[in-house]
Design a protein around this motif. Structure first.
Motif, PDB file in Angstrom:
ATOM      1  N   VAL A  60     -12.243  -2.389   5.652  1.00 48.84           N
ATOM      2  CA  VAL A  60     -12.085  -3.645   5.126  1.00 48.84           C
ATOM      3  C   VAL A  60     -11.367  -3.763   3.714  1.00 48.84           C
ATOM      4  CG1 VAL A  60     -13.605  -5.631   3.963  1.00 48.84           C
ATOM      5  CG2 VAL A  60     -14.306  -4.622   6.328  1.00 48.84           C
ATOM      6  N   LYS A  61     -11.746  -2.967   2.683  1.00 46.67           N
ATOM      7  CA  LYS A  61     -11.035  -2.766   1.516  1.00 46.67           C
ATOM      8  C   LYS A  61      -9.254  -2.330   1.964  1.00 46.67           C
ATOM      9  CE  LYS A  61     -12.712  -1.183  -2.045  1.00 46.67           C
ATOM     10  NZ  LYS A  61     -13.046  -2.232  -2.817  1.00 46.67           N
ATOM     11  N   GLU A  62      -9.169  -1.753   2.791  1.00 44.72           N
ATOM     12  CA  GLU A  62      -7.615  -1.226   3.396  1.00 44.72           C
ATOM     13  C   GLU A  62      -7.028  -2.555   3.551  1.00 44.72           C
ATOM     14  OE1 GLU A  62      -7.846   2.057   5.867  1.00 44.72           O
ATOM     15  OE2 GLU A  62      -8.404   3.577   4.135  1.00 44.72           O
ATOM     16  N   VAL A  63      -7.885  -3.251   4.496  1.00 47.92           N
ATOM     17  CA  VAL A  63      -7.139  -4.597   4.877  1.00 47.92           C
ATOM     18  C   VAL A  63      -6.888  -5.554   3.881  1.00 47.92           C
ATOM     19  CG1 VAL A  63      -7.459  -6.577   6.564  1.00 47.92           C
ATOM     20  CG2 VAL A  63      -7.910  -4.146   7.373  1.00 47.92           C
ATOM     21  N   VAL A  64      -8.043  -5.552   3.118  1.00 50.81           N
ATOM     22  CA  VAL A  64      -7.754  -6.757   1.999  1.00 50.81           C
ATOM     23  C   VAL A  64      -6.607  -6.125   0.842  1.00 50.81           C
ATOM     24  CG1 VAL A  64      -9.155  -7.633  -0.123  1.00 50.81           C
ATOM     25  CG2 VAL A  64     -10.144  -7.483   1.979  1.00 50.81           C
ATOM     26  N   ALA A  65      -6.762  -4.879   0.721  1.00 48.61           N
ATOM     27  CA  ALA A  65      -5.765  -4.701  -0.314  1.00 48.61           C
ATOM     28  C   ALA A  65      -4.182  -4.704   0.299  1.00 48.61           C
ATOM     29  CB  ALA A  65      -6.038  -2.878  -0.546  1.00 48.61           C
ATOM     30  N   ARG A  66      -3.979  -4.336   1.545  1.00 54.36           N
ATOM     31  CA  ARG A  66      -2.646  -4.710   2.263  1.00 54.36           C
ATOM     32  C   ARG A  66      -2.340  -6.213   2.232  1.00 54.36           C
ATOM     33  NH1 ARG A  66      -3.528  -1.882   6.710  1.00 54.36           N
ATOM     34  NH2 ARG A  66      -4.184  -3.430   7.771  1.00 54.36           N
ATOM     35  N   SER A  67      -3.325  -7.256   2.528  1.00 61.57           N
ATOM     36  CA  SER A  67      -3.140  -8.576   2.469  1.00 61.57           C
ATOM     37  C   SER A  67      -2.958  -9.024   1.258  1.00 61.57           C
ATOM     38  CB  SER A  67      -4.553  -9.095   3.086  1.00 61.57           C
ATOM     39  OG  SER A  67      -4.568  -8.809   4.632  1.00 61.57           O
ATOM     40  N   CYS A  68      -3.266  -8.661   0.183  1.00 68.53           N
ATOM     41  CA  CYS A  68      -3.110  -9.176  -1.160  1.00 68.53           C
ATOM     42  C   CYS A  68      -1.887  -8.836  -1.526  1.00 68.53           C
ATOM     43  CB  CYS A  68      -4.255  -8.507  -2.147  1.00 68.53           C
ATOM     44  SG  CYS A  68      -5.764  -9.344  -1.795  1.00 68.53           S
TER      45      CYS A  68
END
Length: 94
Positions: A60-68
């Motif tokens: 989840v943290k990786e996806v959020v970081a990539r999305s941001c």
């Protein structure tokens, strides 16, 4: 044995798992000292449910970081700006 891989002498209570789960975010963000990091890693090596939660949190943290790091398309940004201006006008002129 409720999904954990523990020896009887190493049995961990649900409250202890909860404590480790709170530290997962700090582990992922590299914010633990060496002793705490080693303790959390040892627990994750022996507790499948906590390991699964760790993997999920990391993903989840990786996806959020990539999305941001991605920008919204120009047309979407324009629509948002128009709507924000409409809201400002509505607020200023009730």
């Amino acid at each position: 044995m409720n999904g954990h891989r523990h020896d009887a002498a190493d049995e961990v209570t649900p409250a202890e798992c909860a404590d480790f789960l709170e530290q997962i975010v700090y582990l992922i963000d590299n914010e633990l000292d060496d002793d705490d990091r080693a303790a959390v890693r040892k627990h994750l090596d022996t507790c499948n449910p906590c390991l699964a939660k760790y993997d999920l949190q990391r993903t989840v943290k990786e996806v959020v970081a990539r999305s941001c790091s991605e920008s919204a398309p120009g047309d979407l940004r324009a629509k948002i700006m128009v709507r924000l201006e409409q809201v400002r006008v509505e607020i200023a002129n009730p």
